[in-house]
Design a protein around this motif. Structure first.
Motif, PDB file in Angstrom:
ATOM      1  N   VAL A  47      19.089  35.181  39.048  1.00 27.68           N
ATOM      2  CA  VAL A  47      20.426  35.788  38.931  1.00 27.68           C
ATOM      3  C   VAL A  47      20.944  36.190  40.309  1.00 27.68           C
ATOM      4  O   VAL A  47      22.103  35.915  40.652  1.00 27.68           O
ATOM      5  N   ASP A  48      20.110  36.838  41.109  1.00 27.98           N
ATOM      6  CA  ASP A  48      20.536  37.225  42.456  1.00 27.98           C
ATOM      7  C   ASP A  48      20.931  35.996  43.273  1.00 27.98           C
ATOM      8  O   ASP A  48      21.942  36.006  43.994  1.00 27.98           O
ATOM      9  N   ALA A  49      20.126  34.934  43.155  1.00 27.50           N
ATOM     10  CA  ALA A  49      20.422  33.720  43.905  1.00 27.50           C
ATOM     11  C   ALA A  49      21.707  33.061  43.405  1.00 27.50           C
ATOM     12  O   ALA A  49      22.527  32.583  44.203  1.00 27.50           O
ATOM     13  N   ALA A  50      21.897  33.032  42.088  1.00 23.56           N
ATOM     14  CA  ALA A  50      23.092  32.408  41.518  1.00 23.56           C
ATOM     15  C   ALA A  50      24.363  33.137  41.956  1.00 23.56           C
ATOM     16  O   ALA A  50      25.379  32.512  42.276  1.00 23.56           O
ATOM     17  N   VAL A  51      24.304  34.474  41.961  1.00 28.67           N
ATOM     18  CA  VAL A  51      25.458  35.261  42.410  1.00 28.67           C
ATOM     19  C   VAL A  51      25.734  34.979  43.885  1.00 28.67           C
ATOM     20  O   VAL A  51      26.893  34.851  44.304  1.00 28.67           O
ATOM     21  N   GLY A  52      24.676  34.869  44.684  1.00 27.76           N
ATOM     22  CA  GLY A  52      24.851  34.559  46.102  1.00 27.76           C
ATOM     23  C   GLY A  52      25.454  33.179  46.310  1.00 27.76           C
ATOM     24  O   GLY A  52      26.325  32.993  47.165  1.00 27.76           O
ATOM     25  N   ILE A  53      24.998  32.194  45.516  1.00 24.72           N
ATOM     26  CA  ILE A  53      25.547  30.837  45.614  1.00 24.72           C
ATOM     27  C   ILE A  53      27.022  30.829  45.211  1.00 24.72           C
ATOM     28  O   ILE A  53      27.857  30.182  45.863  1.00 24.72           O
ATOM     29  N   ALA A  54      27.340  31.557  44.135  1.00 26.32           N
ATOM     30  CA  ALA A  54      28.740  31.625  43.696  1.00 26.32           C
ATOM     31  C   ALA A  54      29.633  32.210  44.784  1.00 26.32           C
ATOM     32  O   ALA A  54      30.729  31.711  45.047  1.00 26.32           O
ATOM     33  N   GLY A  55      29.132  33.291  45.423  1.00 27.36           N
ATOM     34  CA  GLY A  55      29.911  33.895  46.492  1.00 27.36           C
ATOM     35  C   GLY A  55      30.060  32.965  47.680  1.00 27.36           C
ATOM     36  O   GLY A  55      31.121  32.902  48.312  1.00 27.36           O
ATOM     37  N   GLY A  56      28.994  32.208  47.991  1.00 28.91           N
ATOM     38  CA  GLY A  56      29.040  31.294  49.120  1.00 28.91           C
ATOM     39  C   GLY A  56      30.032  30.165  48.925  1.00 28.91           C
ATOM     40  O   GLY A  56      30.694  29.731  49.881  1.00 28.91           O
ATOM     41  N   PHE A  57      30.146  29.679  47.705  1.00 29.94           N
ATOM     42  CA  PHE A  57      31.075  28.592  47.427  1.00 29.94           C
ATOM     43  C   PHE A  57      32.442  29.086  46.961  1.00 29.94           C
ATOM     44  O   PHE A  57      33.347  28.290  46.730  1.00 29.94           O
ATOM     45  N   GLY A  58      32.555  30.392  46.766  1.00 31.60           N
ATOM     46  CA  GLY A  58      33.841  30.947  46.342  1.00 31.60           C
ATOM     47  C   GLY A  58      34.190  30.625  44.904  1.00 31.60           C
ATOM     48  O   GLY A  58      35.373  30.516  44.562  1.00 31.60           O
ATOM     49  N   VAL A  59      33.184  30.479  44.037  1.00 31.31           N
ATOM     50  CA  VAL A  59      33.446  30.202  42.623  1.00 31.31           C
ATOM     51  C   VAL A  59      33.018  31.410  41.802  1.00 31.31           C
ATOM     52  O   VAL A  59      32.345  32.318  42.294  1.00 31.31           O
ATOM     53  N   SER A  60      33.384  31.428  40.540  1.00 34.12           N
ATOM     54  CA  SER A  60      33.107  32.578  39.681  1.00 34.12           C
ATOM     55  C   SER A  60      31.664  32.569  39.189  1.00 34.12           C
ATOM     56  O   SER A  60      31.017  31.519  39.118  1.00 34.12           O
ATOM     57  N   ASP A  61      31.189  33.766  38.814  1.00 32.26           N
ATOM     58  CA  ASP A  61      29.866  33.876  38.204  1.00 32.26           C
ATOM     59  C   ASP A  61      29.802  33.088  36.899  1.00 32.26           C
ATOM     60  O   ASP A  61      28.777  32.486  36.571  1.00 32.26           O
ATOM     61  N   ALA A  62      30.916  33.105  36.135  1.00 31.52           N
ATOM     62  CA  ALA A  62      30.952  32.389  34.862  1.00 31.52           C
ATOM     63  C   ALA A  62      30.740  30.894  35.056  1.00 31.52           C
ATOM     64  O   ALA A  62      30.017  30.245  34.289  1.00 31.52           O
ATOM     65  N   LEU A  63      31.355  30.326  36.103  1.00 30.12           N
ATOM     66  CA  LEU A  63      31.209  28.888  36.360  1.00 30.12           C
ATOM     67  C   LEU A  63      29.773  28.544  36.728  1.00 30.12           C
ATOM     68  O   LEU A  63      29.232  27.538  36.259  1.00 30.12           O
ATOM     69  N   ILE A  64      29.151  29.380  37.548  1.00 31.77           N
ATOM     70  CA  ILE A  64      27.746  29.155  37.901  1.00 31.77           C
ATOM     71  C   ILE A  64      26.879  29.226  36.646  1.00 31.77           C
ATOM     72  O   ILE A  64      25.946  28.438  36.457  1.00 31.77           O
ATOM     73  N   GLY A  65      27.182  30.183  35.759  1.00 29.99           N
ATOM     74  CA  GLY A  65      26.427  30.293  34.512  1.00 29.99           C
ATOM     75  C   GLY A  65      26.610  29.087  33.617  1.00 29.99           C
ATOM     76  O   GLY A  65      25.658  28.605  32.994  1.00 29.99           O
ATOM     77  N   LEU A  66      27.843  28.579  33.558  1.00 26.74           N
ATOM     78  CA  LEU A  66      28.153  27.432  32.709  1.00 26.74           C
ATOM     79  C   LEU A  66      27.494  26.141  33.186  1.00 26.74           C
ATOM     80  O   LEU A  66      27.232  25.242  32.375  1.00 26.74           O
ATOM     81  N   THR A  67      27.235  26.044  34.462  1.00 27.62           N
ATOM     82  CA  THR A  67      26.764  24.781  35.036  1.00 27.62           C
ATOM     83  C   THR A  67      25.333  24.869  35.543  1.00 27.62           C
ATOM     84  O   THR A  67      24.389  24.494  34.857  1.00 27.62           O
TER      85      THR A  67
END
Length: 322
Positions: free
Chosen positions: A194-214
């Motif tokens: 989860v921490d890594a996914a949130v960091g990746i989302a922030g790095g790419f400028g996308v939402s947490d929901a999109l990272i969760g969906l994909t």
């Protein structure tokens, strides 16, 4: 970004390994307690394969990223129905058991519609979570009652898949340790992921929901994908398909229900998740019903179309929500 990606891989590996160890230990303990193999297959295994989603949901909700948790559930169910089952049918035409048509499929559709209704106001509250958990309990009891009426051939198939060992004090302690250790690994892996996914989302400028969906959803459904593909190659997929649909039901009712109970104010959902992503999950569920019912078989052409539909879903997400 590289560090986040590395921790994501580590967390995902821990989730997959922990879930496998936990399910193995739990199934053996259940068999020692005299629980029938068919009930173990339809409940313990189905819930066990959803443990990564539960761990991710609880961690994400406690850290204020509930959108990632809900996106993970919606994305995982779309993957299960379109990609995993579609790929299985594409490899070899997929026969659907009458039990699946009469029970799991309607319940899965009802669960998806219930989630859509509860999420309509943009918040999944603790009351909503309680409703989902109660439905999960009712569903579990229904599964147990239905399992008692299964045919001897079906019961024998489950016995072969989940055989019981001769009782032994040492082996029982080992299986308890496997179950507890597996859960611990899952929790630790979920925290890292989860921490890594949130960091990746922030790095790419996308939402947490999109990272969760994909990304997260694809990772957490890896065990189901591997199990279904292996069982397809072996020509024995009835149990795998039933558990796949059962896991999708538990994802919504139990996993998301428990997740909603974590934060005091419930889970706040972004508008895209409410207006687009959850309705897509419901639409996929409803569209699969006629595909499954027609001839009680998913043909290779239909399987290929389902896989292509999932690819189109990914393209749609990345072109409209990035």
């Amino acid at each position: 970004m590289v560090a986040h990606a590395a921790w994501f891989v580590v967390g995902l590996a821990a989730l997959v390994a922990g879930a496998e160890v936990m399910v193995r230990g739990a199934t053996k303990i259940a068999s020692r307690l005299g629980i029938s193999a068919i009930v173990i297959g339809l409940t313990v295994v189905a819930i066990g394969t959803s443990m990564p989603e539960l761990a991710i949901g609880v961690v994400a909700a406690s850290e204020g990223t509930g959108a990632l948790a809900v996106g993970n559930i919606a994305g995982a169910n779309v993957i299960n129905l379109l990609f995993v089952l579609g790929l299985s049918a594409w490899m070899l035409p997929l026969a659907i058991e009458m039990r699946t048509l009469r029970f799991e499929l309607p319940v899965m559709a009802a669960a998806a519609i219930l989630l859509l209704i509860l999420a309509f106001d943009g918040v999944l509250s603790r009351v909503d979570g309680t409703i989902l958990v109660v439905c999960a309990v009712v569903y579990t009891f229904a599964v147990i009652q239905t399992a008692r009426r299964e045919t001897r051939d079906t019961a024998a198939e489950f016995v072969q898949a989940y055989p019981a060992d001769a009782p032994s004090g040492r082996s029982t302690a080992l299986h308890v340790a496997m179950m507890v250790g597996g859960i611990a690994i899952i929790v630790l892996g979920a925290d890292r992921l989860v921490d890594a996914a949130v960091g990746i989302a922030g790095g790419f400028g996308v939402s947490d929901a999109l990272i969760g969906l994909t990304v997260v959803a694809i990772g957490t459904t890896a065990p189901e994908l591997v199990t279904t593909v292996v069982s397809t190659l072996r020509g024995d997929r009835d149990i795998a398909v039933g558990n796949l649909l059962g896991s999708s039901i538990f994802n919504i009712l139990l996993i998301l229900g428990v997740t909603c109970l974590v934060p005091t104010g419930g889970l706040e959902l972004p508008s895209a998740l409410v207006r687009i992503d959850i309705p897509i999950m419901v639409a996929v569920t409803l569209v699969c019903i006629p595909i499954f019912i027609t001839g009680r078989r998913v043909h290779r052409g239909e399987g290929a179309a389902m896989v292509c539909a999932y690819v189109a879903f990914l393209v749609f997400l990345f072109t409209t929500q990035t």
